[in-house]
Design a protein around this motif. Structure first.
Motif, PDB file in Angstrom:
ATOM      1  N   THR B 125      -4.085   5.562  -3.394  1.00  0.00           N
ATOM      2  CA  THR B 125      -5.137   4.670  -2.913  1.00  0.00           C
ATOM      3  C   THR B 125      -4.540   3.490  -2.160  1.00  0.00           C
ATOM      4  O   THR B 125      -5.146   2.970  -1.234  1.00  0.00           O
ATOM      5  CB  THR B 125      -5.978   4.141  -4.089  1.00  0.00           C
ATOM      6  OG1 THR B 125      -5.071   3.614  -5.072  1.00  0.00           O
ATOM      7  CG2 THR B 125      -6.786   5.257  -4.708  1.00  0.00           C
ATOM      8  N   GLY B 126      -3.346   3.086  -2.511  1.00  0.00           N
ATOM      9  CA  GLY B 126      -2.717   1.963  -1.823  1.00  0.00           C
ATOM     10  C   GLY B 126      -2.390   2.265  -0.376  1.00  0.00           C
ATOM     11  O   GLY B 126      -2.174   1.361   0.428  1.00  0.00           O
ATOM     12  N   VAL B 153       2.129  14.009  -4.451  1.00  0.00           N
ATOM     13  CA  VAL B 153       2.920  15.150  -4.883  1.00  0.00           C
ATOM     14  C   VAL B 153       3.006  15.281  -6.403  1.00  0.00           C
ATOM     15  O   VAL B 153       3.354  16.336  -6.920  1.00  0.00           O
ATOM     16  CB  VAL B 153       4.365  15.081  -4.331  1.00  0.00           C
ATOM     17  CG1 VAL B 153       4.358  15.189  -2.821  1.00  0.00           C
ATOM     18  CG2 VAL B 153       5.077  13.831  -4.787  1.00  0.00           C
ATOM     19  N   ALA B 154       2.688  14.209  -7.118  1.00  0.00           N
ATOM     20  CA  ALA B 154       2.754  14.303  -8.572  1.00  0.00           C
ATOM     21  C   ALA B 154       1.530  14.995  -9.155  1.00  0.00           C
ATOM     22  O   ALA B 154       1.439  15.186 -10.366  1.00  0.00           O
ATOM     23  CB  ALA B 154       2.907  12.904  -9.186  1.00  0.00           C
ATOM     24  N   MET B 178       5.794   4.522  -1.601  1.00  0.00           N
ATOM     25  CA  MET B 178       6.647   4.789  -2.747  1.00  0.00           C
ATOM     26  C   MET B 178       7.782   5.744  -2.371  1.00  0.00           C
ATOM     27  O   MET B 178       8.633   5.377  -1.581  1.00  0.00           O
ATOM     28  CB  MET B 178       5.820   5.332  -3.908  1.00  0.00           C
ATOM     29  CG  MET B 178       4.777   4.296  -4.375  1.00  0.00           C
ATOM     30  SD  MET B 178       3.789   4.834  -5.774  1.00  0.00           S
ATOM     31  CE  MET B 178       4.932   4.658  -7.125  1.00  0.00           C
ATOM     32  N   GLU B 179       7.793   6.972  -2.907  1.00  0.00           N
ATOM     33  CA  GLU B 179       8.920   7.852  -2.613  1.00  0.00           C
ATOM     34  C   GLU B 179       8.727   8.649  -1.338  1.00  0.00           C
ATOM     35  O   GLU B 179       9.661   9.282  -0.856  1.00  0.00           O
ATOM     36  CB  GLU B 179       9.227   8.767  -3.791  1.00  0.00           C
ATOM     37  CG  GLU B 179       8.566  10.120  -3.787  1.00  0.00           C
ATOM     38  CD  GLU B 179       7.196  10.035  -4.408  1.00  0.00           C
ATOM     39  OE1 GLU B 179       6.380   9.242  -3.889  1.00  0.00           O
ATOM     40  OE2 GLU B 179       6.942  10.732  -5.393  1.00  0.00           O
ATOM     41  N   TYR B 203       7.074  -0.957  -5.142  1.00  0.00           N
ATOM     42  CA  TYR B 203       7.734  -2.179  -5.598  1.00  0.00           C
ATOM     43  C   TYR B 203       9.169  -1.831  -5.961  1.00  0.00           C
ATOM     44  O   TYR B 203       9.591  -0.688  -5.807  1.00  0.00           O
ATOM     45  CB  TYR B 203       7.004  -2.835  -6.778  1.00  0.00           C
ATOM     46  CG  TYR B 203       6.871  -1.995  -8.011  1.00  0.00           C
ATOM     47  CD1 TYR B 203       7.722  -2.189  -9.093  1.00  0.00           C
ATOM     48  CD2 TYR B 203       5.890  -1.028  -8.100  1.00  0.00           C
ATOM     49  CE1 TYR B 203       7.597  -1.425 -10.239  1.00  0.00           C
ATOM     50  CE2 TYR B 203       5.754  -0.254  -9.238  1.00  0.00           C
ATOM     51  CZ  TYR B 203       6.603  -0.454 -10.312  1.00  0.00           C
ATOM     52  OH  TYR B 203       6.482   0.302 -11.431  1.00  0.00           O
ATOM     53  N   SER B 206      11.601   0.121  -3.493  1.00  0.00           N
ATOM     54  CA  SER B 206      10.891   0.738  -2.373  1.00  0.00           C
ATOM     55  C   SER B 206      11.240   0.006  -1.088  1.00  0.00           C
ATOM     56  O   SER B 206      11.026   0.517   0.001  1.00  0.00           O
ATOM     57  CB  SER B 206       9.384   0.721  -2.596  1.00  0.00           C
ATOM     58  OG  SER B 206       8.885  -0.580  -2.448  1.00  0.00           O
ATOM     59  N   ILE B 229       7.182   2.096   9.765  1.00  0.00           N
ATOM     60  CA  ILE B 229       6.484   1.732   8.537  1.00  0.00           C
ATOM     61  C   ILE B 229       5.132   1.095   8.851  1.00  0.00           C
ATOM     62  O   ILE B 229       5.054   0.195   9.683  1.00  0.00           O
ATOM     63  CB  ILE B 229       7.365   0.762   7.718  1.00  0.00           C
ATOM     64  CG1 ILE B 229       8.680   1.437   7.321  1.00  0.00           C
ATOM     65  CG2 ILE B 229       6.630   0.263   6.493  1.00  0.00           C
ATOM     66  CD1 ILE B 229       9.759   0.474   6.865  1.00  0.00           C
ATOM     67  N   ASP B 230       4.103   1.603   8.202  1.00  0.00           N
ATOM     68  CA  ASP B 230       2.739   1.063   8.320  1.00  0.00           C
ATOM     69  C   ASP B 230       2.136   1.255   9.711  1.00  0.00           C
ATOM     70  O   ASP B 230       1.092   0.677  10.001  1.00  0.00           O
ATOM     71  CB  ASP B 230       2.695  -0.441   7.973  1.00  0.00           C
ATOM     72  CG  ASP B 230       2.912  -0.691   6.497  1.00  0.00           C
ATOM     73  OD1 ASP B 230       2.680   0.218   5.686  1.00  0.00           O
ATOM     74  OD2 ASP B 230       3.324  -1.801   6.133  1.00  0.00           O
ATOM     75  N   ASN B 231       2.757   2.055  10.553  1.00  0.00           N
ATOM     76  CA  ASN B 231       2.287   2.204  11.933  1.00  0.00           C
ATOM     77  C   ASN B 231       1.234   3.295  12.043  1.00  0.00           C
ATOM     78  O   ASN B 231       1.434   4.330  12.695  1.00  0.00           O
ATOM     79  CB  ASN B 231       3.474   2.476  12.858  1.00  0.00           C
ATOM     80  CG  ASN B 231       3.074   2.387  14.328  1.00  0.00           C
ATOM     81  OD1 ASN B 231       1.946   2.023  14.655  1.00  0.00           O
ATOM     82  ND2 ASN B 231       3.993   2.723  15.205  1.00  0.00           N
TER      83      ASN B 231
ATOM     84  N   SER C 184       9.886  14.342  -8.034  1.00  0.00           N
ATOM     85  CA  SER C 184       8.501  13.882  -8.080  1.00  0.00           C
ATOM     86  C   SER C 184       7.549  15.054  -8.294  1.00  0.00           C
ATOM     87  O   SER C 184       6.591  14.956  -9.060  1.00  0.00           O
ATOM     88  CB  SER C 184       8.128  13.164  -6.777  1.00  0.00           C
ATOM     89  OG  SER C 184       8.832  11.956  -6.673  1.00  0.00           O
ATOM     90  N   GLY C 188       5.464  15.867 -11.886  1.00  0.00           N
ATOM     91  CA  GLY C 188       4.013  15.999 -11.973  1.00  0.00           C
ATOM     92  C   GLY C 188       3.583  17.274 -12.665  1.00  0.00           C
ATOM     93  O   GLY C 188       2.411  17.447 -12.997  1.00  0.00           O
ATOM     94  N   THR C 215      14.414   7.570  -3.155  1.00  0.00           N
ATOM     95  CA  THR C 215      13.229   8.405  -3.353  1.00  0.00           C
ATOM     96  C   THR C 215      12.963   8.606  -4.832  1.00  0.00           C
ATOM     97  O   THR C 215      11.839   8.481  -5.308  1.00  0.00           O
ATOM     98  CB  THR C 215      13.443   9.787  -2.701  1.00  0.00           C
ATOM     99  OG1 THR C 215      13.802   9.597  -1.346  1.00  0.00           O
ATOM    100  CG2 THR C 215      12.197  10.630  -2.785  1.00  0.00           C
ATOM    101  N   ASN C 218      11.735   5.627  -6.737  1.00  0.00           N
ATOM    102  CA  ASN C 218      10.360   5.280  -6.389  1.00  0.00           C
ATOM    103  C   ASN C 218       9.373   6.381  -6.733  1.00  0.00           C
ATOM    104  O   ASN C 218       8.226   6.330  -6.302  1.00  0.00           O
ATOM    105  CB  ASN C 218      10.284   4.972  -4.893  1.00  0.00           C
ATOM    106  CG  ASN C 218      10.904   3.644  -4.554  1.00  0.00           C
ATOM    107  OD1 ASN C 218      10.370   2.616  -4.920  1.00  0.00           O
ATOM    108  ND2 ASN C 218      12.047   3.673  -3.900  1.00  0.00           N
TER     109      ASN C 218
ATOM    110  N   TYR H 203       7.317  -5.402  12.946  1.00  0.00           N
ATOM    111  CA  TYR H 203       6.963  -5.144  11.549  1.00  0.00           C
ATOM    112  C   TYR H 203       7.651  -3.853  11.126  1.00  0.00           C
ATOM    113  O   TYR H 203       8.392  -3.254  11.893  1.00  0.00           O
ATOM    114  CB  TYR H 203       5.444  -5.064  11.348  1.00  0.00           C
ATOM    115  CG  TYR H 203       4.740  -3.984  12.110  1.00  0.00           C
ATOM    116  CD1 TYR H 203       4.363  -2.799  11.497  1.00  0.00           C
ATOM    117  CD2 TYR H 203       4.443  -4.159  13.458  1.00  0.00           C
ATOM    118  CE1 TYR H 203       3.693  -1.817  12.203  1.00  0.00           C
ATOM    119  CE2 TYR H 203       3.777  -3.178  14.170  1.00  0.00           C
ATOM    120  CZ  TYR H 203       3.398  -2.008  13.539  1.00  0.00           C
ATOM    121  OH  TYR H 203       2.736  -1.041  14.238  1.00  0.00           O
TER     122      TYR H 203
END
Lengths: 249, 249, 249, 249, 249, 249, 249, 249
Positions: B125-126, B153-154, B178-179, B203, B206, B229-231, C184, C188, C215, C218, H203
């Motif tokens: 969700t993040g 994936v988990a 995360m991973e 966190y 990461s 990242i975040d793009n 990961s 799971g 990886t 995280n 960023y």
């Protein structure tokens, strides 16, 4: 055999539930109805199976290649193939081998099944091994490739002299080491997908390609995506996928 | 006006060599015959001009958007738009605004000019802000988008329940923090281009997304390329390019 | 001799306070009543003493192994043993040696004193040296080991075909290089402790295993803990501890 | 409903093959016979479902907690719960909340279903938030926990005064920031699994916990595995798994 | 000749201002009255001049050593001396050479001019080259050295058996690789200055000594300062300075 | 031929517009009026063309050098020239070769066309290869060079003895490894541009020159700019540019 | 009570062995004869106990300080003390507080028990908070301190004007941010131990002090050891230790 | 007063040797004959003294500026000046203040004492604060500046439209964030010194400017040197030095 077929065979009494369950387990997850994957694997194997040479012995490579050759495969692609492996395989099979990029291709045959051509552009002579890995991979996967080498950003006139070749491509692979600025410049000129490949070429603070990688990730030009350092194969593979989506530009 | 036209005007005496030289200078390098670029810019502007909201004031954004609106533009895309900018623009123009992804779209209209649809897949969700940035960008650029969220994936069973949607897409965008392992799994399942977007979600080690970025670059699955990242915008833009190449899968 | 014994000897006049003080100093801190440690060392030495071969000469290794052999020890484990050391030791003692993982075991004997079995899972063929280091370590420490190799995340069907072996294990060791995503996925699927081992396999931005390490740290799957890059021995050692805690699953 | 049951229902004519196929798809891969997972999930949900509070609003957390409370769940664990969420949930449900570790537990009840107890050891007062996250997590998962705080390596006598508590534990969690040396010292003293948790406590070259993380990964003591920086929850979760494997030390 | 002397010579008419100015220029900045430096250099050269062997040829080293030998120097210290240089120098001069630490000492003679002794403590056998570099340096500079080797933090009892030697030292040098935790433990036990030397011993995430370096910098024990990775010479040099400050503990 | 000339040729009827357009394309972007570039290239080629030897074979280097020699070029500069290349070229042409810096110069001739002289300053003997790369480059480009070597910050008196040479220079190149502090000290003494060159000399945390690079970038002295690690050529090239701007200090 | 006393009490029948064993356990490892430690702690507490204010509330600090004040302690040192804590403590006790360095000292009294004086040298005004932390710490621990501030390497004349103060010190603390070159220069001038403290002052590639830290670790001057970034307290503590070893320079 | 004068004064009996020695100490090392430095400082102060505003209070800045104003100074440059400082100074003195770059200039006056003009080129609007810091610094130091903003590599036509301005400059400052490729492109076009300034704009993996910094250091174009991230002042200062060397292009 698809899930539905298995289930109908059970209904028809041709399979006991126990036999069916075993079948479902043995034919991994494709059994649950993911026919597309199966189909796609079949198709892909029809074209060629890629042999990653880096962690295989010369004998292992030969054995796989011979098995594929026995099935009549063409353009059997072998990446990161060491010279000694090439020597062994070359004695038994019809092998094309490029010592620079360490690409080997058994039963090479130029087949152009793509929608257009792929341009492979590189900045310096030191980038050529990776560029050729990309170019030969793409060719082995059924693409026409145009090479535009030695057109670094510090000499834009050389790049501009080749602009029509670059802009006519359906996909563009840009290979660059050192400061890795070339994909940004190309990305601002073309309206096709650009696959950027950083190389470990350089010295000092080039950090084995990390510097070029960061440059490419931070590209201010839209339309640029990046693969791992020196991963010419990956770039050629992705470019081929895009060039085989059907349709023309 | 193309180079050849300028030269013919000189020959015809309609331009002095000095006037011609000035023209050549004023109309940048397109003048040397790179008509394609010009054409492509025209085409691109015909669809929409992207407004990068991050470094612009609310007033600047409004002004540009109004100018484009006056030209009758649809789907005017504004990225990284701050709420205060959205408030101002929303008073004057017909603005769609998603506070999560900070995407704003003026005169939004769903137009599907793509060859297929784009799947946007995310792990947690993040990751949703970045996923929506990708999805809304792609929609504004004329693509149909299927969202497949929260399939990390988990918990592979959640991913598998959506496999037909994923495998039917023409291009796949995978967003993960995360991973960052999701693109490797997806890349092993589909035969379409996969655009991987690492996010800064996580966190500890990461490292603000660096960890996910490295994972994706090292993906053992072929066919995966990566953006910054975040793009999310970059991923949506590239995916749209590929989905507009013509032809059907 | 325990602290209480020394003190009673003083009380009984069998030791002067000065003699007692010396004794307390000479028999390190175990003398102060930490019988458990002593006991645990005794127990551990009963099973085997590990010889770290990396920083020892062939002669040093031989000497220690001979001393242990003279005490009748079985499964004398030698890690990071160079081929030349193996050659020397092999001439004098009954040595099992695996050149891939560089594990040597003198007086090898399969003893299963664990509560269940340990599954060692790895993603690619390049991870095998580290996987075997983990597996052979665990075996030498009295565990039954099930190997599940070459089941990377880019081909989940191979992994799924082995799910019952994986899920039946009491502890799971997952060895992976490149993008390191396998733990990961495994984490799971199982409800047992997962020990993740990053390997230095990969190139480009794999950074000698740092990428896989990040990886794994995280991992979005609960139940995964991590050891150092290429530390197969450490993983086998920890897994053995958990598998020897008593009780059955 | 297991795969075999579905197949038998088809054979018995209670399900058409089409209905069966749908069922197989809808009940993800567990349907193919992986009953253990299902069982384990059931069991786990019987104990509690963990709510990750970090990326959820106070309202979302409340809703989930209320649903679980309605099912009669005890020890509903909420991690990284912000004070404002605690305030809201506390008004509606029976909430225990520790502002230091940001752990919330609804319907808290001390249940000890473990095989032994878990020791949570920390080096400095600054490490207490993460230590408590680990300890409270383990307690909520049905473990008895012994806290041994403020026993850093620079004052070994304090550590030694607590050695029997440490050595009697079934699993040991060691939380440390700054130089992160404590797990190595503990790992040399005990013969149980040690889960090391680096914290972001420190300044200068502690690099937000990276320094402690590296120390722990390089621990010269066998038996130490590591989780992510500040990941007290993960450590508590793993420790609980090991402490619930059955049997006694 | 001090500034004041030069000035008095001018006043006395023994020097013209021009001659004086030249003198001031020729005898660099010491001429401005920094007699101490001059004095200290004289003193230091009286003991020995250090020859850094790393970037010198065998011939260069020999020439310098011979010049010093001709002046009757004792304990001529040569660091990072390659075996071939040792062979050459050993033929012409009375050379002590330790191949492990690559320290060479011409005209070695044990002289103890220090205030107390220096303890050199190391964690593992792999740290011995750096430890010996420190110890031999300190000895060559006129210090008595006590070696306490192989006392890592994972086996505290071995360390404790040597505590009186450690605690009786005037300065303590602690050499450690891998996780580098030893200085923190020692720093908590002694009240003398501790010089910590990280070594590049280790693998995986030890990062060539960076991990141990960070650990030491973040030591929670007061009284610990750090030198560069593998810099045994530097530690021996500093320890000698402190041990020659005069006075006794 | 400049743009204006081409256009006048069209106007005069000596060229058809089509011929002119071709010319404009063939003579890259210089044709659009960037006569300066052309001029500057002409000038630069008049002095010499630099041959980057790193990625070229001995034969390739020879061929280029012979071509240049045939045009009568002097001071043909070859960087990073391997000994085997030097051997080959030396047989055919009049080659100066410095094995330390790996600089080769064909038809060497001392020409001083600069406005003043360039000082090349270095801290330690290990920095000499890079220093010489800078110095020989500058000389080959027509500059007088003063070398001030072995004047590290730990012995300021040696530096001060050379201050007039340093302060009289028109441009200063400072080469330093290890801690890289020399440029800051020099930058505080002179009022001319300082080009700082970090070298990869050092060990431990020198990180292959990164440490020196960071030091130089953070210099508290104004007037210092930095080139890449070990990039003596780049520094010599920039210094030459500044020394050829015309005028005297 | 020492070990020997306990043992004699047992011999004398004043203690049962059981009581003695308990005593040995309760008075940690000092009981085994490490009287020096005990003595040293006693001594140290006689001078002062350091209160680390960073992770303590104002109330906690007050309580500890009051307890120490009740014992008649002087120079009670509180580090990283927040203004609000200072305000509270200042109301109840005789507090000296320096808001810049955040050092608080209760019952401050200048006592000089050192062998000489400590020089604290810093490069820029921004380094003053850390410099004062070092200086005030050293003073509180019974040392005379000479401050030499604002003498960066870019203006050596300011440094030289203070050379006699610097060279007369028994220990030198050098505090520097940005490029961190000052310790190398000082280290080349003095023959006393130099404690280098990197500060997080700077911007850009100063990386929060990492750049200065690396510079100092790589110092080409012998005799320089380093503490953590911004760790003025640590430097003052070490310097005090060295200045209290007895004897005079 | 020069050394020779002091010495003559001694000879003439106007100074005692003691007085002379004091003088030599008080007037730092310039006294030994380095008149040039003194002269250069005088000259520099004649133009202006730079006030680094970052670590000074508004009152401190005001005081210094007033003192300089009292001496009749023009163009008193204040860098990193916070708005509150600007407000205070603006009330008392004739202050120009640019809130974007945080540059303040007291008694601003356009004086052009340079040999040519300086071009300040930047890639994106986000780079403007740093660009202006460079431009305003250069202007305050007596240079004419031409600004060429918003000409990133992804839109080369905008850059080319300004080529004559760029190529006519005597020195070029190129400011760029994100991927930092602009200096490489400019460096390939001009034959003047290029000072590259990376900015922290960007960023994701831009890493606060490190990415752009690395790109620039690895530039494949000769003639490019680099300053610290966001160090516009440094670039302006260096450019001014070069532009004041005398002579014309």
């Amino acid at each position: 055999m698809k899930t539905i077929d298995i289930l109908q065979a059970v209904q028809a009494g041709k399979l006991t539930p126990q036999e069916a369950e075993l079948k479902l387990k043995m034919q991994p997850y494709q059994d649950i109805g993911f026919a597309k994957i199966d189909h796609h694997r079949a198709l892909r194997q029809g074209v060629q199976e890629v042999i990653y040479g880096a962690s295989k012995t010369a004998e292992q490579i030969l054995k796989i290649a011979q098995a594929m050759d026995a099935h009549g495969d063409k353009n059997i692609l072998i990446t990161r193939m060491k010279p000694e492996a090439a020597e062994l395989v070359g004695k038994k099979l019809d092998l094309f081998y490029d010592p620079l990029s360490k690409i080997g291709i058994v039963n090479r045959e130029f087949i152009d099944t793509g929608d257009g051509y792929i341009a492979v552009i590189s900045g310096g002579t030191g980038d050529q091994p990776v560029s050729e890995e990309a170019a030969l991979t793409a060719e082995a996967l059924g693409n026409r490739v145009e090479r535009v080498y030695d057109v670094g950003v510090a000499g834009l006139h050389r790049l501009f002299a080749k602009l029509d070749v670059i802009m006519g491509a359906r996909v563009v692979i840009v290979v660059a080491g050192m400061e890795g600025a070339l994909p940004s410049v190309i990305g601002g000129l073309v309206d096709t997908p650009v696959i950027a490949v950083p190389t470990s070429v350089g010295y000092g603070a080039s950090l084995g390609g990390i510097s070029a990688l960061l440059t490419m990730l931070n590209s201010c030009a839209s339309g640029v995506s990046v693969v791992n350092i020196d991963n010419g194969f990956g770039a050629g593979f992705i470019a081929s996928r895009i060039n085989h989506m059907g349709g023309s530009k």
